[in-house]
Design an enzyme around this catalytic site. Structure first.
Site, PDB file in Angstrom:
ATOM      1  N   ARG A   1       0.845  -1.200   0.000  1.00  0.00           N
ATOM      2  CA  ARG A   1       0.000   0.000   0.000  1.00  0.00           C
ATOM      3  C   ARG A   1       0.877   1.244   0.000  1.00  0.00           C
ATOM      4  NH1 ARG A   1      -2.225   0.904   6.187  1.00  0.00           N
ATOM      5  NH2 ARG A   1      -0.182   0.839   7.222  1.00  0.00           N
TER       6      ARG A   1
ATOM      7  N   VAL B   1      10.756  -7.425   7.632  1.00  0.00           N
ATOM      8  CA  VAL B   1      12.129  -6.982   7.368  1.00  0.00           C
ATOM      9  C   VAL B   1      12.992  -6.952   8.622  1.00  0.00           C
ATOM     10  CG1 VAL B   1      11.552  -5.666   5.288  1.00  0.00           C
ATOM     11  CG2 VAL B   1      11.509  -4.527   7.540  1.00  0.00           C
TER      12      VAL B   1
ATOM     13  N   ASN C   1      11.433   0.682   1.611  1.00  0.00           N
ATOM     14  CA  ASN C   1      10.359   1.597   1.928  1.00  0.00           C
ATOM     15  C   ASN C   1       9.618   1.243   3.212  1.00  0.00           C
ATOM     16  OD1 ASN C   1       7.978   3.520   1.243  1.00  0.00           O
ATOM     17  ND2 ASN C   1       7.014   1.498   1.315  1.00  0.00           N
TER      18      ASN C   1
ATOM     19  N   SER D   1      13.076  10.409   5.396  1.00  0.00           N
ATOM     20  CA  SER D   1      12.000  11.362   5.685  1.00  0.00           C
ATOM     21  C   SER D   1      12.622  12.695   6.056  1.00  0.00           C
ATOM     22  CB  SER D   1      11.137  10.857   6.849  1.00  0.00           C
ATOM     23  OG  SER D   1      10.264  11.872   7.316  1.00  0.00           O
TER      24      SER D   1
ATOM     25  N   TYR E   1      11.044   7.800  15.290  1.00  0.00           N
ATOM     26  CA  TYR E   1      10.901   7.837  13.829  1.00  0.00           C
ATOM     27  C   TYR E   1      12.001   8.703  13.205  1.00  0.00           C
ATOM     28  CZ  TYR E   1       8.615   8.411   9.268  1.00  0.00           C
ATOM     29  OH  TYR E   1       8.322   8.433   7.919  1.00  0.00           O
TER      30      TYR E   1
ATOM     31  N   LYS F   1      15.017   7.526  10.643  1.00  0.00           N
ATOM     32  CA  LYS F   1      15.155   8.093   9.302  1.00  0.00           C
ATOM     33  C   LYS F   1      16.478   8.838   9.132  1.00  0.00           C
ATOM     34  CE  LYS F   1      11.255   6.583   7.656  1.00  0.00           C
ATOM     35  NZ  LYS F   1      11.220   5.603   6.548  1.00  0.00           N
TER      36      LYS F   1
END
Length: 245
Positions: free
Chosen positions: A14, A63, A89, A141, A154, A158
């Site tokens: 998605r 993963v 991703n 990001s 997060y 990133k």
């Protein structure tokens, strides 16, 4: 532009991953889609790729699992004849300010978003070296570049992708393998839909005045995967409407 190439894309059931899979298929690539999503959902995404006249397989894979990712990479090489493009991703969020963040939430985000990238690169590394060709595209990001309140885990994951990208780019440059990162800003996906802020307020934070789409990321991913980008490596390219400039 990607005729006869094989692309492996994680988090492909998605959102941005699926958009990249479809855009690469439109440009000629055959695609292996990886995700933790149920087989039915992943197969539906793979079927959309097949509808474009390309070969597609779906592999349910976590993963964070070193051995599982190794096995899946081996299966893809055997079933599809090799790998030319790797798009990392897969990602999750577990947002809270540091004061309220649990250790498990920090670890989970690092494991998927950063360690998962390492696993996939690790298992494709020797294959790309032997081919003396390959494109690795890591989805980072803008949060990893400028930080974001309530997203320490997060943002750290990133930012880690940026360092990993540059290190791998230096290691593989002499083998003709390019490794780059894309740093999306606010993109309209299920993930951003969960942010505690409505789209109007989010858009007001973006110089261009609106959120991006998964296709905005996919278009750049396709370019980086083509021979037109053979002299680009170690770069982190923002696609954020000016958010982090």
């Amino acid at each position: 532009m990607l005729e006869h190439k094989v692309a492996v894309i994680t988090g492909a059931a998605r959102g941005i991953g699926k958009a990249i899979a479809l855009k690469m298929a439109e440009n000629g690539a055959n695609v292996a889609l990886l995700d933790v999503a149920p087989q039915e959902q992943g197969e539906a995404a793979a079927e959309e790729v097949r509808a474009l006249g390309r070969t597609a397989i779906y592999k349910q894979c976590d993963v964070t699992d070193f051995n599982a990712t190794k096995e899946v990479v081996g299966e893809i090489i055997k079933e599809m004849g090799g790998i030319d493009i790797l798009v990392n991703n897969a990602g999750i969020t577990k947002d809270k300010v540091v004061l309220a963040m649990k250790e498990a939430d920090f670890d989970a985000v690092i494991d998927v978003n950063l360690k998962g990238v390492f696993h996939m690169i690790k298992h494709c590394y020797s294959h790309f070296m032997k081919k003396k060709a390959g494109k690795i595209i890591n989805i980072s990001s803008v949060a990893g570049l400028i930080g974001n309140p309530g997203q320490a885990n997060y943002a750290a994951s990133k930012a880690g992708i940026v360092g990993l990208t540059k290190s791998v780019a230096r290691e593989l440059a002499s083998r003709g393998v390019c490794c780059n990162a894309i740093a999306p800003g606010f993109i309209a996906t299920d993930m951003t839909a969960d942010l505690p802020m409505d789209e109007e307020k989010l858009s007001a934070m973006i110089p261009m005045g609106h959120m991006g789409t998964p296709d905005d990321i996919a278009e750049l991913a396709v370019f980086l995967a083509t021979d037109k980008a053979n002299y680009i490596t170690g770069e982190v390219i923002r696609v954020d409407g000016g958010t982090a400039m």
